[in-house]
Structure formats: structure tokens, C-alpha cells
Design an enzyme around this catalytic site. Structure first.
Site, PDB file in Angstrom:
ATOM      1  CG  ASP A   1      -0.324  -0.435   2.482  1.00 11.50           C
ATOM      2  OD1 ASP A   1       0.071  -1.615   2.563  1.00 11.50           O
ATOM      3  OD2 ASP A   1      -0.177   0.398   3.396  1.00 11.50           O
TER       4      ASP A   1
ATOM      5  CG  ASP B   1       6.747   6.459   5.793  1.00  5.84           C
ATOM      6  OD1 ASP B   1       7.568   7.343   5.477  1.00  5.84           O
ATOM      7  OD2 ASP B   1       6.021   6.569   6.800  1.00  5.84           O
TER       8      ASP B   1
ATOM      9  CE  LYS C   1       4.066   9.588   4.509  1.00  8.77           C
ATOM     10  NZ  LYS C   1       4.020   9.558   6.012  1.00  8.77           N
TER      11      LYS C   1
ATOM     12  NE  ARG D   1      -5.663  -2.331   9.276  1.00  5.80           N
ATOM     13  CZ  ARG D   1      -4.331  -2.215   9.183  1.00  5.80           C
ATOM     14  NH1 ARG D   1      -3.798  -1.813   8.052  1.00  5.80           N
ATOM     15  NH2 ARG D   1      -3.559  -2.487  10.203  1.00  5.80           N
TER      16      ARG D   1
END
Ligand code: PRP
Ligand code: MN
Ligand code: MG
Length: 179
Positions: free
Chosen positions: A99, A102, A130, A164
Site C-alpha cells: 500500500d 515510507d 512517500k 482501513r
């Protein structure tokens, strides 16, 4: 629940359109290969479900569950494996379906692990990236959207196991996670 969202970044429709595009690219790239989608629970559960249906090819699906965050908002690099693959990935062209990337700790760990287990190839498809959070280098082959700094939730992504089930993706109000 939606009152906790500061700003919607990607609507349900935008996500669906992007997932369809990614599916078409993956179909073109993986024709005549031995594709295994490896979803990362729990955050990728919705993305795997939608992406698998957007890839018009024979493929296998498996899941791993690894956690780097716990209930906090930042990764310390300690990865806990809660569930491993059901079958060894040997000989499969593995596409990790994630998903969000990071810090990169989760994916760097998984990539190494799958290569050590003799996958034929290992690539990453992440719906969100990100780059501002990156602590270790990870280069996904497929990226849906780039997200700004801040804590994003929805479409599988949680804060303390909440949010979620939001069909869209948004920035969580900083006061919710104590920033
Ligand atoms: C989140 C997210 C990614 C990972 C990204 O998962 O779903 O898997 O962190 O962070 P990183 O690049 O800094 O490693 P989390 O560990 O919260 O588990 P979850 O998917 O069960 O929510
Ligand atoms: Mn995750
Ligand atoms: Mg999480």
C-alpha cells in the site's frame, strides 16, 4: 470517522482509475512469466483485491504479514514477521503488492528475504510512495501516487487499526495522532 480526515488526497474514483492503469502495465510486462503477487497484510488487502482483478493474466496470490509500525506513526526498522508465505517463492516472478512505501524498511526487508528464497525476480508495486520518509533506498517498479509528508489513512491504511475501510485516501488530522 471521516471527520478525522483533514484533506482527501485521492478519491475512490481516482484510485480505481490508477489501479486499472497499473494492472494494464503489469499485464504487458508479465505476459509469459510466472507471476506471483505477494500482498503485504494488512495494509494492502484492498489494493491486492482490486489489482489482481485488473491484471488479465494467470497469476498466483500469496500474502505476508510484516509490521514495522505497531500502533505508532513512524518506523524504527525493526520488522516483525507475523505470517510468512504459504509456499516458497522459488521460480516465481514475484511482484510485492504494497500500500505505501515510507521509510522503506518493510520493503527492503521483504525484497532481501524473497531473493534469499530464490524467487526468479522480485519487483515492487506500491499504490502510494512517500519519498520524504525514506531511510533506506527502495525503488518500486510501479507507483500509483506520490504522497506528501503527513499521515495518510484509508483504502487499507490505518492509524492504530482504524480507517482501513475508508474507500478514499486522506491526510489524518495531526491532533488525532498527537503531532
Ligand atoms: C505500514 C504500511 C507499509 C509499511 C510502510 O504497515 O502498510 O506496509 O508500514 O512503512 P515503511 O516503509 O516505513 O516500512 P504497518 O507496519 O503499519 O502494518 P499494517 O500494514 O498491518 O498496517
Ligand atoms: Mn503494511
Ligand atoms: Mg499500519
Amino acid at each position: 470517522m471521516t471527520e478525522d480526515i483533514e484533506q482527501v488526497l485521492f478519491t475512490e474514483e481516482q484510485i480505481a482509475a490508477r489501479v486499472a492503469e497499473l494492472g494494464a502495465r503489469i499485464r504487458a510486462d508479465y505476459a509469459n512469466r510466472n507471476l506471483l503477487l505477494v500482498g503485504t497484510l494488512k495494509g494492502a488487502f484492498l489494493f491486492v483485491a482490486d489489482l489482481a482483478r485488473a491484471v488479465d493474466l494467470p497469476l498466483a496470490v500469496d500474502f505476508v504479514s510484516v509490521s514495522s509500525y505497531g500502533d505508532g506513526v513512524s518506523s524504527n526498522g525493526a520488522i516483525e514477521v507475523r505470517k510468512d508465505l504459504d509456499q516458497p517463492p522459488e521460480g516465481f516472478d514475484v511482484l510485492i503488492v504494497e500500500d505505501i512505501v515510507d521509510s522503506g524498511h518493510t520493503l527492503a526487508f521483504l525484497q532481501d528475504e524473497l531473493r534469499a528464497q530464490h524467487a526468479a525476480s522480485v519487483e515492487i508495486c506500491t499504490l502510494f510512495d512517500k519519498p520524504s520518509g525514506r531511510a533506506v533506498p527502495v525503488e518500486p517498479k510501479y507507483i500509483g501516487f506520490t504522497v506528501p509528508d503527513g499521515f495518510v489513512v484509508g483504502y487499507g491504511m490505518d492509524y492504530a487499526e482504524k480507517y482501513r475501510n475508508l474507500p478514499f485516501v486522506g491526510l489524518l488530522r495531526p491532533e488525532i495522532y498527537g503531532a
